[in-house]
Design an enzyme around this catalytic site. Structure first.
Site, PDB file in Angstrom:
ATOM      1  N   LYS A   1     -10.046   4.120  34.511  1.00  0.00           N
ATOM      2  CA  LYS A   1     -10.214   3.572  32.962  1.00  0.00           C
ATOM      3  C   LYS A   1     -10.303   1.862  33.384  1.00  0.00           C
ATOM      4  CE  LYS A   1      -6.694   5.906  30.609  1.00  0.00           C
ATOM      5  NZ  LYS A   1      -5.256   6.245  30.095  1.00  0.00           N
TER       6      LYS A   1
ATOM      7  N   GLN B   1       0.587   3.202  30.525  1.00  0.00           N
ATOM      8  CA  GLN B   1      -0.091   5.136  30.875  1.00  0.00           C
ATOM      9  C   GLN B   1       1.331   6.228  30.532  1.00  0.00           C
ATOM     10  OE1 GLN B   1      -3.352   5.796  32.240  1.00  0.00           O
ATOM     11  NE2 GLN B   1      -2.481   7.978  31.787  1.00  0.00           N
TER      12      GLN B   1
ATOM     13  N   ASP C   1      -4.603   2.459  21.924  1.00  0.00           N
ATOM     14  CA  ASP C   1      -4.773   3.645  21.909  1.00  0.00           C
ATOM     15  C   ASP C   1      -4.424   4.228  20.869  1.00  0.00           C
ATOM     16  OD1 ASP C   1      -5.154   4.932  24.797  1.00  0.00           O
ATOM     17  OD2 ASP C   1      -2.916   4.761  25.430  1.00  0.00           O
TER      18      ASP C   1
END
Ligand code: NAD
Length: 303
Positions: free
Chosen positions: A54, A98, A121
């Site tokens: 990422k 994460q 997200d």
């Protein structure tokens, strides 16, 4: 029949090229560089690889990124304080924690601490609820990536039978809601579904996100179906495979995504799209509307 391969790397690259132009415009016109903060907790090697991917992808399109690492036993207060500081930081437009978190952490409390405007997200309650009524700010990256694959390949969704195998909060459920928003007829299957094949065989579009190698065999797929394999499984011999018997199902489907190289690169791409969008929203909220050039995308060359 041999299925057309829906290549997530090619589609993702086209979207990233456009995102790079948008980032360049934003920087040139406003001086604001989109910023993403990634929080990594614990020492899971797979998570570390995902985070590194990422961060590399951010660099490629001109998004500034930072990684904040904590040991797996970091106290909840420390984590929430860090998120709140990032919520208040005007140079951070997107925050990503994460997943999965080490077991004793309260995932919901952590995700809900992230400001809705920075929830790139798409896991905050507001964004999840927004999927139901259609005014979400950020869509969750994996199902958003699937929708982009279908749209770039010009695969119609309206009126189609869509079967989703897997009902998790991050893939299956939001996927179902996004498909319903596009007027598909949706069936959602999970580990307790009896006779999975009776649902998969009906699908014009079959999306599989169960995390079970070889779950979907050719006899479970309708001839000419579009098959999207979200699964990522590491076999004992080290190979990376999806949930679909790729060889067998490719002979029956009209289109199929490979693993690797299908949905995976699209998930990271959508994170970049969401972060750019978060930065733009920040500028517009604080300074008013900005006029940037439109970069049309030539989708005819894709997929
Ligand atoms: P999860 O474990 O949270 O959920 C799995 C879902 O599949 C559950 O609803 C479960 O009931 C269902 N399921 C499990 N076994 C089944 C079976 N035999 N038949 C029918 N349904 C079954 O997983 P997740 O986080 O949603 O991820 C699913 C898969 O997608 C994993 O392989 C994961 O690595 C992969 N994934 C890929 C990406 C990507 O970017 N490509 C992103 C997220 C997840």
């Amino acid at each position: 029949m041999s299925a057309r391969i829906l290549d997530g790397r090619v589609i993702g690259k086209a979207i990233r090229n456009r995102t790079r132009l948008e980032v360049d415009d934003l920087v040139r016109i406003t001086g604001v560089v989109p910023g993403l903060a990634v929080i990594l907790i614990g020492d899971d090697p797979a998570s570390r690889i995902y985070v590194a991917n990422k961060i590399r992808a951010c660099t490629d399109v001109g998004i500034r990124s930072s990684m904040i690492e904590y040991p797996k036993d970091v106290p909840a207060d420390t984590l929430i304080d860090a998120i709140e500081r990032l919520n208040d930081d005007p140079a951070t437009h997107g925050i990503l924690v994460q997943l999965p978190l080490p077991p004793h952490h309260d995932v919901r409390a952590v995700l809900h601490a992230i400001s809705v405007e920075k929830d790139v997200d798409g896991f905050h309650l507001y964004n999840v609820g927004g999927l139901v009524v259609g005014d979400t700010i950020f869509s969750p990256c994996t199902p958003f990536g699937v929708m982009n694959i279908l749209d770039h390949a010009r695969i119609p969704i309206e009126g189609r039978n869509v079967t989703i195998v897997g009902a998790s909060n991050i893939v299956g459920k939001p996927m179902a809601l996004m498909m319903m928003r596009r007027d598909a007829t949706v069936a959602v299957c999970h580990a307790k579904t009896r006779d999975l094949a009776q649902y998969t065989i009906l699908a014009d579009i079959l999306v599989v996100a169960a995390g079970v190698p070889n779950l979907i065999l050719p006899q479970m797929v309708r001839t000419g179906a579009v098959v999207i394999d979200v699964g990522i499984n590491r076999l004992p011999d080290g190979r990376l495979v999806g949930d679909v018997d790729f060889e067998g199902v490719s002979r029956k489907a009209s289109c199929i995504t490979p693993v690797p190289g299908g949905v995976g690169p699209m998930t990271v791409t959508m994170l970049l799209v969401n972060t750019m969008s978060a930065a733009r929203r920040f500028v517009e909220r604080t300074r008013g509307p900005i006029l940037t050039p439109v970069h049309p995308q030539d989708i005819t060359q894709l997929a």
